[in-house]
Design a protein around this motif. Structure first.
Motif, short mmCIF file in Angstrom:
data_model
loop_
_atom_site.label_atom_id
_atom_site.label_comp_id
_atom_site.label_asym_id
_atom_site.label_seq_id
_atom_site.Cartn_x
_atom_site.Cartn_y
_atom_site.Cartn_z
N ARG A 71 -5.96 2.69 0.20
CA ARG A 71 -4.71 2.10 -0.28
C ARG A 71 -3.78 1.82 0.90
O ARG A 71 -3.21 0.73 1.03
CB ARG A 71 -4.03 3.05 -1.28
CG ARG A 71 -2.75 2.51 -1.91
CD ARG A 71 -2.24 3.46 -2.98
NE ARG A 71 -3.24 3.68 -4.01
CZ ARG A 71 -3.46 2.84 -5.04
NH1 ARG A 71 -2.72 1.76 -5.17
NH2 ARG A 71 -4.40 3.10 -5.91
N ARG A 72 -3.65 2.80 1.81
CA ARG A 72 -2.76 2.63 2.98
C ARG A 72 -3.26 1.49 3.85
O ARG A 72 -2.48 0.68 4.35
CB ARG A 72 -2.71 3.92 3.79
CG ARG A 72 -2.03 5.01 3.00
CD ARG A 72 -1.37 6.05 3.91
NE ARG A 72 -0.69 7.02 3.09
CZ ARG A 72 -1.06 8.28 2.93
NH1 ARG A 72 -2.11 8.76 3.57
NH2 ARG A 72 -0.38 9.08 2.14
N HIS A 73 -4.57 1.42 4.02
CA HIS A 73 -5.16 0.37 4.85
C HIS A 73 -4.87 -1.01 4.23
O HIS A 73 -4.46 -1.94 4.92
CB HIS A 73 -6.67 0.60 4.95
CG HIS A 73 -7.37 -0.40 5.81
ND1 HIS A 73 -7.16 -0.48 7.17
CD2 HIS A 73 -8.25 -1.40 5.51
CE1 HIS A 73 -7.89 -1.48 7.66
NE2 HIS A 73 -8.56 -2.05 6.67
N LEU A 74 -5.06 -1.11 2.91
CA LEU A 74 -4.81 -2.39 2.24
C LEU A 74 -3.34 -2.76 2.33
O LEU A 74 -2.99 -3.93 2.53
CB LEU A 74 -5.25 -2.33 0.77
CG LEU A 74 -6.76 -2.25 0.53
CD1 LEU A 74 -7.06 -2.12 -0.96
CD2 LEU A 74 -7.48 -3.47 1.09
N GLU A 75 -2.47 -1.76 2.17
CA GLU A 75 -1.03 -2.04 2.26
C GLU A 75 -0.68 -2.61 3.63
O GLU A 75 0.09 -3.56 3.74
CB GLU A 75 -0.23 -0.76 1.98
CG GLU A 75 -0.07 -0.49 0.50
CD GLU A 75 0.41 0.92 0.17
OE1 GLU A 75 0.46 1.25 -1.01
OE2 GLU A 75 0.71 1.69 1.12
N ARG A 76 -1.30 -2.02 4.67
CA ARG A 76 -1.04 -2.53 6.03
C ARG A 76 -1.56 -3.96 6.17
O ARG A 76 -0.88 -4.83 6.68
CB ARG A 76 -1.71 -1.63 7.07
CG ARG A 76 -0.91 -0.37 7.39
CD ARG A 76 -1.35 0.25 8.72
NE ARG A 76 -2.76 0.61 8.72
CZ ARG A 76 -3.24 1.78 8.27
NH1 ARG A 76 -2.41 2.68 7.77
NH2 ARG A 76 -4.52 2.03 8.31
N LEU A 77 -2.79 -4.19 5.65
CA LEU A 77 -3.39 -5.52 5.76
C LEU A 77 -2.56 -6.58 5.03
O LEU A 77 -2.46 -7.72 5.47
CB LEU A 77 -4.79 -5.53 5.13
CG LEU A 77 -5.95 -5.00 5.93
CD1 LEU A 77 -7.23 -5.10 5.11
CD2 LEU A 77 -6.13 -5.82 7.21
N LEU A 78 -1.98 -6.16 3.90
CA LEU A 78 -1.29 -7.14 3.05
C LEU A 78 0.19 -7.25 3.37
O LEU A 78 0.88 -8.09 2.80
CB LEU A 78 -1.47 -6.76 1.57
CG LEU A 78 -2.93 -6.77 1.08
CD1 LEU A 78 -3.05 -6.20 -0.33
CD2 LEU A 78 -3.50 -8.19 1.11
N PRO A 138 3.74 -8.14 5.20
CA PRO A 138 4.14 -9.33 5.94
C PRO A 138 3.80 -9.17 7.42
O PRO A 138 3.81 -8.06 7.95
CB PRO A 138 5.66 -9.37 5.74
CG PRO A 138 5.96 -8.42 4.64
CD PRO A 138 4.82 -7.48 4.50
N ASP A 139 3.53 -10.29 8.10
CA ASP A 139 3.02 -10.28 9.48
C ASP A 139 3.63 -9.25 10.41
O ASP A 139 2.93 -8.55 11.13
CB ASP A 139 3.20 -11.66 10.11
CG ASP A 139 2.05 -12.55 9.69
OD1 ASP A 139 1.15 -12.03 8.99
OD2 ASP A 139 2.07 -13.72 10.05
#
Ligand code: UTP
Length: 301
Positions: free
Chosen positions: A285-292, A294-295
Motif C-alpha cells: 500500500r505504501r509503495h503504491l501510494e508513493r508511485l501514485l 503527484p510528481d
C-alpha cells in the motif's frame, strides 16, 4: 444426503492471457500468495464439498501436482529447519477426494461439464469455474447457501449472479428474472452478451452453479455455436424452456467475483489480494501510494 460433489472445469486454453498461459494453466496463476484454483478448492471445501472432479486438458498437469501430497518437499522443509513453512502446505490435507477426467477437445464450458457426466452420473452437483474466485480469501459461503436453496426449493438449477455496471452487460450472460423478491429469484431466461439497451437486468452470471443431472440431457441437446463450442448458458436456457425450475442467487455484498480470464480483471484481483495480505499488504500500500503520488513527492530512482 446433501450435495457434496463439485465439477471444476479447468481445460480452457486461456488465450486471452497469452503469452502467460502458453505453457502454464491460467488456473495456476498467482493471485497474492496462492494460485487461483487453490482459492476455488478452499472455498468449496468450506462449503461442504467432499468430492471434486477436475475436468482437465492438455498442459494442465500442474493442477494435479498442486493438490498431491508432496512427501519429499515436507522432508526437505524439516531437514532444512523450515518447519514454519509446513503451514503453507496445510491445504494438501483438506478433507476432499480428487478425481480427474479429460476434455479431449476444447469445445467450450458446456462440453467440459458434459465430460464429467460418466463420473457424476445421476447426482446433483456444483459447477465452480476454475478461473474465478468469489470474495477475498475464498471465505464465501455462497455455494453453501445455493445448495440449501437448491434442496429447499427442489430446483433443477441455482445460478450465482453479480450486479454489474449497465455498460458491462455486453460481456456476460445476463439474467431475465421472472420476479425478484430479495436475493433469490426465478429465472425466465438468460441472455448472452446483450446490447446495453436490450439487457433485461444488470445481473451477470458469476461462475458458480448447482445443477440436477437434468442439465446433462440439455447439454446433449444443445447445438454447438461459435467455434463449435457448446455453451453452458444455452443448455440452461433449454432447461428453463422445458419447464425446469431455475433460480438465481445474487452474490452478497463484499463477495465479488474475481475473474482471472483477462488481463484487466487479473491485474485488479492480484493488487486487491496483495493489498489484503496480512504480512506484506501494508508495505505494498505504501509503495503504491508513493508511485501514485503527484510528481513532487515521488522517490527518485
Ligand atoms: P473461458 O470461458 O474463460 O474460456 O473459461 P478459456 O478457453 O479458458 O479462455 P479464452 O477465452 O481462450 O481466454 C472459463 C472456465 O471454463 C474452463 C476454463 O478452463 C475456465 O476455468 N473451460 C473453458 C473448459 O474447461 N473447457 C473449455 O472448452 C472452455
Amino acid at each position: 444426503m446433501t450435495v457434496d460433489l463439485a465439477v471444476v472445469p479447468v481445460a480452457g486454453r486461456g488465450t486471452r492471457l497469452l503469452p502467460l498461459t502458453k505453457s502454464q494453466p491460467k488456473e495456476m496463476l498467482p493471485v497474492g500468495r496462492k494460485p487461483v484454483v487453490q482459492y476455488v478448492v478452499e472455498e468449496l471445501a468450506r462449503c461442504g464439498i467432499g468430492r471434486l472432479i477436475f475436468v482437465t486438458g492438455p498442459g494442465k498437469t500442474a493442477i494435479e501436482n498442486h493438490f498431491d501430497f508432496d512427501a519429499e518437499l515436507v522432508a526437505h522443509l524439516r531437514e532444512t529447519g523450515k518447519e514454519e513453512l509446513l503451514a503453507e502446505l496445510a491445504f494438501e490435507g483438506q478433507p476432499v477426494e480428487y478425481f480427474y477426467t479429460r476434455q479431449r477437445r476444447q469445445l467450450g464450458l458446456g462440453h467440459a461439464v458434459l465430460c464429467a457426466q460418466p463420473v457424476v452420473d445421476n447426482q446433483p452437483f456444483v459447477v465452480a469455474l476454475g478461473d474465478s474466485i468469489i470474495g477475498l480469501h475464498a471465505e464465501s459461503q455462497v455455494v453453501r447457501s445455493m445448495i440449501d436453496q437448491f434442496e429447499r426449493a427442489r430446483a433443477d438449477a441455482v445460478i450465482a449472479f453479480e450486479e454489474v455496471p449497465r455498460e458491462d452487460v455486453t460481456h456476460y450472460g445476463i439474467a431475465k428474472p421472472r420476479r425478484q423478491t430479495g436475493d433469490v429469484f426465478e429465472l425466465d431466461d438468460l441472455v448472452e452478451k446483450p446490447d446495453v439497451a436490450e439487457a433485461p437486468s444488470t445481473l451477470a452470471v458469476a461462475a458458480r452453479y448447482v445443477f440436477s443431472p437434468a442439465i446433462f440431457e440439455c447439454l446433449k441437446r444443445t447445438p454447438p455455436g461459435k467455434g463449435e463450442e457448446i455453451q453452458l448458458t444455452d443448455a440452461i436456457r433449454l432447461l428453463i424452456q422445458q419447464g425446469g425450475k431455475v433460480l438465481g442467487a445474487v452474490l452478497p455484498p463484499g463477495q465479488r467475483r474475481f475473474d482471472i480470464g483477462n488481463f484487466e480483471s487479473y491485474f485488479q484481483a492480484f493488487v486487491e489480494f496483495a493489498l489484503a495480505d496480512p504480512d506484506d499488504g501494508l508495505a505494498l500500500r505504501r509503495h503504491l501510494e508513493r508511485l501514485l503520488a503527484p510528481d513532487g513527492s515521488r522517490p527518485c530512482c
